[in-house]
Design a protein around this motif. Structure first.
Motif, short mmCIF file in Angstrom:
data_model
loop_
_atom_site.label_atom_id
_atom_site.label_comp_id
_atom_site.label_asym_id
_atom_site.label_seq_id
_atom_site.Cartn_x
_atom_site.Cartn_y
_atom_site.Cartn_z
N GLY A 164 46.79 46.57 35.36
CA GLY A 164 46.39 45.17 35.49
C GLY A 164 47.42 44.35 36.24
O GLY A 164 47.07 43.47 37.03
N LEU A 165 48.70 44.64 36.00
CA LEU A 165 49.75 43.92 36.72
C LEU A 165 49.72 44.23 38.21
O LEU A 165 50.03 43.37 39.04
CB LEU A 165 51.12 44.29 36.14
N GLY A 166 49.33 45.46 38.55
CA GLY A 166 49.18 45.80 39.97
C GLY A 166 48.11 44.95 40.64
O GLY A 166 48.28 44.51 41.78
N ASN A 167 47.03 44.69 39.92
CA ASN A 167 45.98 43.82 40.46
C ASN A 167 46.46 42.38 40.60
O ASN A 167 46.16 41.69 41.58
CB ASN A 167 44.75 43.87 39.55
N VAL A 168 47.22 41.91 39.60
CA VAL A 168 47.75 40.54 39.67
C VAL A 168 48.73 40.43 40.84
O VAL A 168 48.76 39.40 41.54
CB VAL A 168 48.45 40.16 38.35
N TRP A 169 49.51 41.47 41.09
CA TRP A 169 50.45 41.45 42.22
C TRP A 169 49.70 41.26 43.54
O TRP A 169 50.15 40.50 44.41
CB TRP A 169 51.27 42.73 42.27
N GLN A 170 48.59 41.94 43.72
CA GLN A 170 47.81 41.77 44.95
C GLN A 170 47.32 40.33 45.07
O GLN A 170 47.29 39.77 46.18
CB GLN A 170 46.62 42.74 44.96
N LEU A 171 46.94 39.73 43.96
CA LEU A 171 46.53 38.32 43.96
C LEU A 171 47.69 37.43 44.36
O LEU A 171 47.53 36.49 45.16
CB LEU A 171 46.02 37.94 42.57
#
Length: 237
Positions: A164-171
């Motif tokens: 989930g943090l990887g997705n937030v990083w892309q955001l």
């Protein structure tokens, strides 16, 4: 082709060095904003998980507001609201004129506030995914609350949180482009400057897209490596 190499080259008259420097600003802005968001997110998750009404309510309001309000509006509110506050303080101290917030610091704060609202939900879900028996085992071993969190709960929580943090990083990386609206010369703003100066918008925006893709690909591989390391030797669904 020759014109393209000249425009994006590193030699004198080329824009390559400026674009690479702006890329480093984008990366620094994103990393610092993400780390600040981790602090806000951890506090929000703790609030959401709290049995006390006020912390839970505040965390809920924080997450709802900053996940619901457009990111661009958040940036404007923080920059102009903070600048107005600084200007008033300056007037009180005898200074004259408008006092603006530093654009880089404002960008880090804005990204931190926005990403923290998303990271809070990631941490909350990851905490709930940790087996409740782990807490009971910590009590049985006589560990304090802080020792249980630091030695047992948080390491396991991070295993579940990393995707989930990887997705937030892309955001976060994409949101960094919005900081250009308050004057920070990051990758998107530098591409706009180059496009306006040379009247070659397609070349500069494609170059910016390529640089964003490289940053995203490299950093995504870091998250994948971290996830693989976290789950090494473990069996998970």
């Amino acid at each position: 082709m020759i014109n393209l190499m000249h425009l994006l080259g590193l030699e004198k008259g080329g824009w390559g060095a400026a674009l690479l420097l702006a890329s480093s600003v984008t990366l620094a802005l994103s990393v610092l904003g993400f780390l600040l968001g981790a602090v806000f997110g951890a506090a929000a998750a703790a609030g959401r998980l709290s049995s006390r009404g006020v912390p839970a309510w505040l965390a809920h309001v924080y997450g709802t507001v900053f996940r619901g309000v457009p990111d661009l509006l958040t940036i404007y509110l923080l920059y102009y609201g903070g600048s107005i506050a600084l200007t008033q303080i300056g007037k009180f101290l005898g200074a004259a004129g408008f006092v603006g917030l530093p654009t880089f610091a404002t960008g880090v704060l804005a990204i931190g506030v926005i990403s923290g609202a998303y990271q809070g939900e990631v941490y909350r879900g990851a905490y709930q995914a940790v087996d409740r028996g782990q807490s009971d085992a910590c009590k049985a071993l006589g560990l304090s609350r802080s020792q249980s969190l630091r030695l047992v709960i948080v390491p396991q929580l991070m295993r579940h949180a990393l995707p989930g943090l990887g997705n937030v990083w892309q955001l976060v990386l994409k949101d960094s482009a919005l900081i250009s609206v308050i004057g920070l010369v990051e990758l998107m703003r530098q591409a706009q400057i180059g496009a306006g100066s040379t009247r070659e918008p397609f070349i500069f925006y494609v170059a910016a897209a390529a640089l964003y893709f490289v940053i995203a690909a490299v950093t995504a591989s870091v998250f994948r490596y971290g996830e693989a390391r976290a789950w090494r030797g473990m069996v998970h669904a």
